[in-house]
Scaffold this motif. Structure first.
Motif, short mmCIF file in Angstrom:
data_model
loop_
_atom_site.label_atom_id
_atom_site.label_comp_id
_atom_site.label_asym_id
_atom_site.label_seq_id
_atom_site.Cartn_x
_atom_site.Cartn_y
_atom_site.Cartn_z
N GLU A 29 -8.14 -34.85 166.70
CA GLU A 29 -8.65 -34.67 168.05
C GLU A 29 -10.09 -34.15 168.03
O GLU A 29 -10.94 -34.60 168.82
CB GLU A 29 -7.75 -33.70 168.83
N LYS A 30 -10.39 -33.26 167.12
CA LYS A 30 -11.77 -32.77 167.00
C LYS A 30 -12.70 -33.87 166.51
O LYS A 30 -13.87 -33.95 166.92
CB LYS A 30 -11.81 -31.57 166.05
N THR A 31 -12.19 -34.74 165.65
CA THR A 31 -12.98 -35.88 165.19
C THR A 31 -13.29 -36.82 166.34
O THR A 31 -14.41 -37.34 166.46
CB THR A 31 -12.23 -36.63 164.07
N ALA A 32 -12.29 -37.05 167.20
CA ALA A 32 -12.51 -37.90 168.38
C ALA A 32 -13.62 -37.33 169.25
O ALA A 32 -14.47 -38.07 169.77
CB ALA A 32 -11.21 -38.02 169.17
N ASN A 33 -13.64 -36.02 169.41
CA ASN A 33 -14.68 -35.39 170.21
C ASN A 33 -16.06 -35.56 169.58
O ASN A 33 -17.06 -35.78 170.28
CB ASN A 33 -14.37 -33.90 170.38
N ILE A 34 -16.14 -35.48 168.24
CA ILE A 34 -17.41 -35.70 167.54
C ILE A 34 -17.92 -37.11 167.82
O ILE A 34 -19.11 -37.32 168.12
CB ILE A 34 -17.23 -35.47 166.03
N LEU A 35 -17.04 -38.10 167.72
CA LEU A 35 -17.44 -39.50 167.94
C LEU A 35 -17.84 -39.73 169.39
O LEU A 35 -18.80 -40.46 169.67
CB LEU A 35 -16.30 -40.43 167.54
N GLU A 36 -17.10 -39.13 170.31
CA GLU A 36 -17.40 -39.32 171.74
C GLU A 36 -18.76 -38.74 172.12
O GLU A 36 -19.48 -39.30 172.96
CB GLU A 36 -16.32 -38.66 172.59
N LYS A 37 -19.12 -37.63 171.51
CA LYS A 37 -20.37 -36.97 171.88
C LYS A 37 -21.59 -37.57 171.20
O LYS A 37 -22.72 -37.27 171.55
CB LYS A 37 -20.27 -35.48 171.53
N ASP A 38 -21.33 -38.42 170.20
CA ASP A 38 -22.43 -39.05 169.47
C ASP A 38 -22.74 -40.40 170.12
O ASP A 38 -21.91 -41.31 170.13
CB ASP A 38 -22.02 -39.25 168.00
N GLY A 39 -23.92 -40.54 170.64
CA GLY A 39 -24.30 -41.76 171.37
C GLY A 39 -24.33 -43.02 170.53
O GLY A 39 -24.44 -44.13 171.07
N ASP A 40 -24.24 -42.89 169.21
CA ASP A 40 -24.26 -44.06 168.34
C ASP A 40 -22.89 -44.70 168.16
O ASP A 40 -22.77 -45.73 167.48
CB ASP A 40 -24.82 -43.69 166.96
N PHE A 41 -21.85 -44.08 168.74
CA PHE A 41 -20.49 -44.58 168.52
C PHE A 41 -19.78 -44.89 169.84
O PHE A 41 -20.06 -44.27 170.86
CB PHE A 41 -19.66 -43.56 167.73
N GLN A 42 -18.86 -45.83 169.77
CA GLN A 42 -17.96 -46.13 170.88
C GLN A 42 -16.52 -45.91 170.39
O GLN A 42 -16.07 -46.61 169.47
CB GLN A 42 -18.11 -47.58 171.35
N LEU A 43 -15.84 -44.95 170.98
CA LEU A 43 -14.44 -44.66 170.65
C LEU A 43 -13.54 -45.36 171.65
O LEU A 43 -13.72 -45.22 172.86
CB LEU A 43 -14.21 -43.14 170.68
N LEU A 44 -12.55 -46.11 171.14
CA LEU A 44 -11.69 -46.86 172.06
C LEU A 44 -10.71 -45.95 172.80
O LEU A 44 -10.49 -46.11 173.99
CB LEU A 44 -10.91 -47.93 171.29
N THR A 45 -10.07 -45.02 172.08
CA THR A 45 -9.08 -44.16 172.71
C THR A 45 -8.80 -42.97 171.82
O THR A 45 -9.03 -43.02 170.61
CB THR A 45 -7.77 -44.92 172.99
N HIS A 46 -8.30 -41.90 172.41
CA HIS A 46 -7.80 -40.77 171.62
C HIS A 46 -6.45 -41.17 171.03
O HIS A 46 -5.84 -42.16 171.42
CB HIS A 46 -7.68 -39.52 172.49
N SER A 47 -5.96 -40.37 170.08
CA SER A 47 -4.73 -40.69 169.37
C SER A 47 -3.67 -39.62 169.57
O SER A 47 -3.98 -38.43 169.62
CB SER A 47 -5.03 -40.82 167.87
N ASP A 48 -2.41 -40.07 169.70
CA ASP A 48 -1.30 -39.12 169.75
C ASP A 48 -1.09 -38.47 168.39
O ASP A 48 -0.59 -37.35 168.30
CB ASP A 48 -0.01 -39.83 170.16
N ILE A 49 -1.46 -39.20 167.31
CA ILE A 49 -1.22 -38.66 165.97
C ILE A 49 -2.56 -38.54 165.25
O ILE A 49 -3.24 -37.53 165.38
CB ILE A 49 -0.22 -39.54 165.16
N SER A 50 -2.98 -39.59 164.52
CA SER A 50 -4.15 -39.36 163.66
C SER A 50 -4.92 -40.62 163.30
O SER A 50 -5.49 -40.70 162.21
CB SER A 50 -3.69 -38.67 162.36
#
Length: 504
Positions: free
Chosen positions: A399-420
């Protein structure tokens, strides 16, 4: 006729594991242990970067007609050909596929399993092993929420367990709804109208399974998913109604507790309710998500799994077990009678050990390793709670990794994950379209693998190519993640410079 006479001494048969071979056994195991220690001590990257042609050249020197002189030579060759280039799943910068690091009690159990070499098909081949496996099956069924009638068997993997689930679903429907014995008489005439409902994100093995079962891929009805790539209950019910209107026969629905790409869990409670309402078999593929059974904090994500007729679990994905360690579990042990076959030489009906022969519960394995011992040793020495903290750490790091990717303008995250599992792509300013993005992200994945410093996976979603993190190592930290992100950016920037720099 002349016969070759071999001296009947322990020395003559020192290569066979027996009471006179203890010294040879210790020499062999110690040599193997030294090789494993070298693997742990010397590996700092997940892959060596060797190319197929380079590795094939090494293999060209091997001559099976000329044995090696000693264990030192043997394991030197194994090191050169295999260990030096094996993917190191235990390193924190390996976050590609569903390969977990393994716990040491299970690794120690592997030594015992291989040496004693029990076969788990009948009681007279593995008495204590049979009861160990049955107790672990009962424990897992209890964790799922099944009642006293539940049962199951260890399998080679999730694909085999899913096959067993669908096979039981098919034959149960034929028997209960059509009065037809598929085992004796083959597929009923109505089989061409059998329909199995799956998510768009279901595991690829399901398509192979329906083909093997003689139903064909046309029997699969793929149901739409929501924005989190979870099966939509409303669309499921609509799909069932549509097939009924067309005169087809809904047989089963498969829900996924932990999709391979996204690590997300289908809404099990409403799916189970729909399956019950229409009288169809409910199978849950929890090969990935079964690890949530270990943690009180996230166990609620599996609510509804107890409604399933059958469940797939992969301990080698989520319980930190060596390959292979999986199980197929059913809510009612009577379901397993559909696949039981009695052979006179193996498990005759009059056998005094009836109920203790595990072969009665499996379809594709007679000789079968005692893989349950690995999980037994793990739970008895480490306990459920400690394993659960590992799962919790993995989920929270994800979940913290998802937040890193979301806040970085160079990446597009499709969705958060229930697991990993996180699906994303490197998409900095200057990327004009999906065609360019595909080439960019494919280049990144290829270069990272060849460099070997960190390994990520790739996948396609809606025909676009994405990178994927699969975090299954509690030792992976946010610093490791930031380092991997910087490696992605390095290779991405190199591609952008090469393809977007104006011609001189």
């Amino acid at each position: 006729m002349d016969y070759i006479t071999l001296p009947q001494t322990a020395t003559a048969f020192k290569d066979i594991f027996h009471e006179g071979a203890a010294e040879e056994y210790n020499n062999a195991v110690n040599s193997a242990k030294q090789l494993v220690n070298s693997f742990l001590e010397n590996n700092r990257t997940p892959f060596s970067g060797i190319t197929p042609d380079q590795l094939r050249a090494l293999f060209s020197q091997v001559d099976f007609d000329t044995p090696l002189p000693d264990y030192e030579s043997l394991f030197r060759e194994v090191e050169e050909l295999y260990v030096n280039h094996a993917t190191a799943f235990h390193l924190p910068n390996y976050i590609a596929h569903l390969n977990c690091p393994i716990v040491i009690p299970a690794l120690a159990a592997e030594v015992v399993i291989a040496a004693i070499n029990s076969s788990q098909d009948t009681w007279d081949q593995s008495a204590g092993g049979t009861l160990m496996e049955q107790k672990l099956v009962s424990w897992t069924c209890n964790e799922i929420g099944f009642g006293a009638q539940a049962d199951g068997v260890f399998t080679a993997g999730g694909s085999q367990s899913n096959l067993m689930g669908l096979l039981l679903a098919r034959d149960y429907f034929a028997k209960e709804k059509l009065g037809h014995d598929t085992r004796k008489n083959g597929l009923p005439a109505e089989a061409s109208r059998f329909r199995i409902f799956v998510s768009e994100m279901t595991h690829f093995s399901v398509q192979n399974t329906v083909s093997l079962m003689g139903l064909g891929e046309k029997s699969l009805v793929k149901v739409k998913t929501d924005n989190g790539f979870r099966l939509s209950p409303a669309d499921l019910e609509q799909a069932i109604k549509k097939e009924l209107e067309q005169g087809n026969l809904p047989v089963a629905v498969i829900a996924t507790a932990g999709t391979t790409d996204f690590g997300n869990i289908d809404p099990l409670v409403p799916i189970g309710e729909i399956a019950a309402r229409y009288g169809i078999w409910f199978h849950v593929d929890a090969a990935y998500g079964c690890g949530l059974l270990l943690t009180e904090k996230y166990r609620h994500l599996l609510n509804g799994i107890e409604r399933a007729n059958s469940v797939t679990t992969d301990y080698h994905k989520a319980f930190f077990q060596p390959i292979s360690s999986s199980a197929f579990l059913v809510r009612d042990n009577r379901y397993l009678e559909l696949i039981t076959h009695h052979a006179d030489y193996l498990n005759p009906q009059e056998n005094v050990f009836e109920g203790l022969n595990q072969i009665n519960k499996t379809i594709t394995q007679s000789t079968r390793r005692f893989d349950a011992l690995k999980l037994w040793c793990t739970l008895r020495l480490m306990g459920k709670e400690k394993l659960g903290t590992y799962i919790e750490t993995i989920i929270e790091t994800t979940e913290k990794t998802a937040n890193i990717l979301e806040k970085d303008g160079d990446f597009q995250l499709l969705t958060h994950s229930d697991i990993s599992a996180l699906v994303f792509r490197y998409y900095p300013a200057g990327v004009q379209d999906d065609v360019f993005s595909d080439k960019l992200n494919q280049y990144i994945k290829k270069e990272m693998f060849q460099e070997g410093k960190a390994i990520v996976a790739g996948t396609r979603v809606n025909d676009a190519f994405y990178l994927k993190f699969t975090l299954l190592n509690p030792l992976t930290t946010l610093n490791d993640i930031r380092n991997i992100v910087s490696i992605i950016k390095k290779h991405g920037a190199a591609f952008m410079k090469q393809h977007l720099s104006p011609a001189l």
